[in-house]
Design a protein around this motif. Structure first.
Motif, mmCIF file in Angstrom:
data_model
loop_
_atom_site.group_PDB
_atom_site.id
_atom_site.type_symbol
_atom_site.label_atom_id
_atom_site.label_comp_id
_atom_site.label_asym_id
_atom_site.label_seq_id
_atom_site.Cartn_x
_atom_site.Cartn_y
_atom_site.Cartn_z
ATOM 1 N N MET A 1 -22.790 23.180 51.594
ATOM 2 C CA MET A 1 -21.756 23.354 52.592
ATOM 3 C C MET A 1 -20.767 24.392 52.065
ATOM 4 N N ASN A 2 -20.600 25.483 52.801
ATOM 5 C CA ASN A 2 -19.684 26.531 52.344
ATOM 6 C C ASN A 2 -18.259 26.246 52.833
ATOM 7 N N VAL A 3 -17.363 27.147 52.504
ATOM 8 C CA VAL A 3 -15.947 26.952 52.796
ATOM 9 C C VAL A 3 -15.711 26.907 54.303
ATOM 10 N N HIS A 4 -16.392 27.786 55.051
ATOM 11 C CA HIS A 4 -16.195 27.836 56.510
ATOM 12 C C HIS A 4 -16.632 26.513 57.163
ATOM 13 N N ASP A 5 -17.758 25.951 56.713
ATOM 14 C CA ASP A 5 -18.232 24.679 57.278
ATOM 15 C C ASP A 5 -17.269 23.537 56.951
ATOM 16 N N ARG A 6 -16.743 23.551 55.742
ATOM 17 C CA ARG A 6 -15.795 22.501 55.358
ATOM 18 C C ARG A 6 -14.518 22.581 56.189
ATOM 19 N N GLU A 7 -14.020 23.787 56.367
ATOM 20 C CA GLU A 7 -12.816 23.954 57.179
ATOM 21 C C GLU A 7 -13.059 23.497 58.614
ATOM 22 N N ALA A 8 -14.224 23.815 59.158
ATOM 23 C CA ALA A 8 -14.545 23.407 60.523
ATOM 24 C C ALA A 8 -14.643 21.886 60.625
ATOM 25 N N ALA A 9 -15.230 21.246 59.598
ATOM 26 C CA ALA A 9 -15.338 19.784 59.598
ATOM 27 C C ALA A 9 -13.960 19.139 59.541
ATOM 28 N N VAL A 10 -13.075 19.693 58.735
ATOM 29 C CA VAL A 10 -11.723 19.149 58.622
ATOM 30 C C VAL A 10 -10.974 19.337 59.938
ATOM 31 N N ARG A 11 -11.124 20.485 60.581
ATOM 32 C CA ARG A 11 -10.449 20.732 61.856
ATOM 33 C C ARG A 11 -10.936 19.750 62.932
ATOM 34 N N ARG A 12 -12.244 19.476 62.940
ATOM 35 C CA ARG A 12 -12.781 18.500 63.907
ATOM 36 C C ARG A 12 -12.200 17.118 63.657
ATOM 37 N N MET A 13 -12.090 16.727 62.378
ATOM 38 C CA MET A 13 -11.522 15.411 62.063
ATOM 39 C C MET A 13 -10.060 15.326 62.489
ATOM 40 N N LEU A 14 -9.310 16.421 62.301
ATOM 41 C CA LEU A 14 -7.895 16.402 62.651
ATOM 42 C C LEU A 14 -7.673 16.413 64.160
ATOM 43 N N GLU A 15 -8.600 16.972 64.901
ATOM 44 C CA GLU A 15 -8.460 17.022 66.352
ATOM 45 C C GLU A 15 -8.800 15.698 67.017
ATOM 46 N N GLN A 16 -9.541 14.840 66.343
ATOM 47 C CA GLN A 16 -9.900 13.545 66.922
ATOM 48 C C GLN A 16 -8.682 12.637 66.972
ATOM 49 N N ALA A 17 -8.744 11.634 67.817
ATOM 50 C CA ALA A 17 -7.669 10.646 67.897
ATOM 51 C C ALA A 17 -7.724 9.765 66.651
ATOM 52 N N PRO A 18 -6.574 9.381 66.129
ATOM 53 C CA PRO A 18 -6.587 8.523 64.938
ATOM 54 C C PRO A 18 -7.222 7.175 65.259
ATOM 55 N N PRO A 19 -7.853 6.552 64.291
ATOM 56 C CA PRO A 19 -8.487 5.252 64.548
ATOM 57 C C PRO A 19 -7.427 4.189 64.855
ATOM 58 N N THR A 20 -7.811 3.204 65.621
ATOM 59 C CA THR A 20 -6.875 2.137 65.968
ATOM 60 C C THR A 20 -6.739 1.165 64.805
ATOM 61 N N VAL A 21 -5.549 0.663 64.657
ATOM 62 C CA VAL A 21 -5.246 -0.281 63.589
ATOM 63 C C VAL A 21 -5.247 -1.681 64.187
ATOM 64 N N PRO A 22 -5.876 -2.648 63.530
ATOM 65 C CA PRO A 22 -5.856 -4.015 64.057
ATOM 66 C C PRO A 22 -4.419 -4.529 64.209
ATOM 67 N N SER A 23 -4.197 -5.317 65.225
ATOM 68 C CA SER A 23 -2.834 -5.763 65.518
ATOM 69 C C SER A 23 -2.296 -6.736 64.468
ATOM 70 N N ASP A 24 -3.150 -7.507 63.821
ATOM 71 C CA ASP A 24 -2.667 -8.480 62.827
ATOM 72 C C ASP A 24 -2.602 -7.895 61.422
ATOM 73 N N LEU A 25 -2.875 -6.599 61.272
ATOM 74 C CA LEU A 25 -2.857 -5.986 59.941
ATOM 75 C C LEU A 25 -1.453 -5.977 59.363
ATOM 76 N N HIS A 26 -0.443 -5.700 60.170
ATOM 77 C CA HIS A 26 0.932 -5.639 59.681
ATOM 78 C C HIS A 26 1.370 -6.983 59.093
ATOM 79 N N ALA A 27 1.071 -8.062 59.777
ATOM 80 C CA ALA A 27 1.471 -9.388 59.280
ATOM 81 C C ALA A 27 0.772 -9.698 57.957
ATOM 82 N N ASP A 28 -0.514 -9.345 57.844
ATOM 83 C CA ASP A 28 -1.244 -9.574 56.589
ATOM 84 C C ASP A 28 -0.638 -8.783 55.437
ATOM 85 N N VAL A 29 -0.321 -7.528 55.715
ATOM 86 C CA VAL A 29 0.240 -6.670 54.667
ATOM 87 C C VAL A 29 1.596 -7.189 54.214
ATOM 88 N N VAL A 30 2.430 -7.611 55.144
ATOM 89 C CA VAL A 30 3.752 -8.136 54.787
ATOM 90 C C VAL A 30 3.609 -9.418 53.969
#
Length: 82
Positions: A1-30
């Motif tokens: 994988m060259n530099v151009h492919d890596r940059e394109a992969a990173v750009r695709r990841m950044l353009e996607q919507a962030p994954p959803t966080v479980p609603s009870d995760l905050h209470a567990d962490v606290v």
């Protein structure tokens, strides 16, 4: 994988919507964070208690054994009654 492919992969990841966080995760962490802080505080208090007990034990031993005093000589008897 060259530099151009890596940059394109990173750009695709950044353009996607962030994954959803479980609603009870905050209470567990606290809850886990609070438990961790209580354990750390208890460990620190126990360490200070052990250190204080060791200092008191050393002081009592030094006061009773008096290791700085030179022991009496056993080779010659004391000269008394001259």
């Amino acid at each position: 994988m060259n530099v151009h492919d890596r940059e394109a992969a990173v750009r695709r990841m950044l353009e996607q919507a962030p994954p959803t966080v479980p609603s009870d995760l905050h209470a567990d962490v606290v809850r886990r964070g609070g438990r961790m802080l209580r354990r750390r505080t208890a460990a620190r208090r126990l360490m200070w208690l052990v250190l204080f007990a060791a200092a008191v034990a050393f002081t009592v031993w030094a006061a009773t054994a008096r290791p700085w005093v030179e022991p009496p000589s056993q080779t010659t008897p004391p000269l008394t009654g001259w």
